[in-house]
Motif scaffolding. Sequence first.
Motif, short mmCIF file in Angstrom:
data_model
loop_
_atom_site.label_atom_id
_atom_site.label_comp_id
_atom_site.label_asym_id
_atom_site.label_seq_id
_atom_site.Cartn_x
_atom_site.Cartn_y
_atom_site.Cartn_z
N TYR A 15 6.89 -11.86 11.51
CA TYR A 15 6.46 -11.53 10.16
C TYR A 15 4.94 -11.59 10.00
N ILE A 16 4.26 -12.28 10.90
CA ILE A 16 2.80 -12.25 10.85
C ILE A 16 2.30 -10.81 10.98
N GLN A 17 3.01 -10.00 11.75
CA GLN A 17 2.57 -8.61 11.93
C GLN A 17 2.58 -7.85 10.61
N PHE A 18 3.55 -8.14 9.74
CA PHE A 18 3.57 -7.49 8.43
C PHE A 18 2.33 -7.86 7.63
N ALA A 19 2.03 -9.17 7.59
CA ALA A 19 0.87 -9.62 6.83
C ALA A 19 -0.43 -9.07 7.42
N LEU A 20 -0.54 -9.05 8.73
CA LEU A 20 -1.76 -8.55 9.35
C LEU A 20 -1.90 -7.04 9.21
N ALA A 21 -0.80 -6.32 9.12
CA ALA A 21 -0.88 -4.88 8.85
C ALA A 21 -1.55 -4.63 7.50
N ILE A 22 -1.18 -5.41 6.50
CA ILE A 22 -1.83 -5.31 5.19
C ILE A 22 -3.31 -5.63 5.30
N LEU A 23 -3.64 -6.65 6.08
CA LEU A 23 -5.05 -7.02 6.25
C LEU A 23 -5.84 -5.90 6.92
N ALA A 24 -5.23 -5.24 7.90
CA ALA A 24 -5.91 -4.11 8.55
C ALA A 24 -6.18 -2.99 7.55
N VAL A 25 -5.21 -2.70 6.70
CA VAL A 25 -5.41 -1.69 5.65
C VAL A 25 -6.53 -2.11 4.72
N PHE A 26 -6.54 -3.38 4.34
CA PHE A 26 -7.57 -3.91 3.45
C PHE A 26 -8.96 -3.73 4.07
N PHE A 27 -9.12 -4.14 5.33
CA PHE A 27 -10.42 -4.04 5.98
C PHE A 27 -10.86 -2.58 6.13
#
Length: 203
Positions: free
Chosen positions: A113-125
Amino acid sequence: MLVIALTMAGKSEEAKAAATGIIEAAEATHNPWALANALYTFGYVFSESDPPTALDALRRGLVIAHDSGSRLTESLIATMLARLETEHGDPLAALDYITSAVANFYDSGNIAYIQFALAILAVFFDRLGHLQPAATIAGYALNVPTTASFQLSTVIDHLRNVLGEETYESLAHKGKTMTASDIVAYAYDQIEQARAALTAVAE
């Protein structure tokens, strides 16, 4: 799960129909876990077509999940709230939500599930113009569910175009080969840098 699966499959109208009455049905159970998950599901399915309604549902669900001690549901909702705040709301709030989600998933050992959260972070950046951390984190986060759910493929296409194929692949490979602890430490560092920059602009 049916509603979420239909949404991920691109069958948004069927998903909305299946979500009809889901909150009321959960309220009738007097079960906070059921209600928080219903609100998460409702927010998920309406995140594209009606962001304000989705935000309201997710914010309510976050409070219920937190107060009842349902950390998984709280973390999933925080991930969705980060996505919506990134696109439609407060970027600093988005960073708070994504930090909470990453921390909870990592502390519980929920590496998937970390991958889901980090996918959002990549979009944010990517939206913020922090392209190198976006590409590095996208390399770690990329999988079929994140690509389908969080527009990660669109972000990756943009990063390839802006950074160039060779630079993007080098950064993405770096992220892909990181351990969970390394990518989380990297994410925390980049979040703090982004937070400082956003705070400076606000002031």
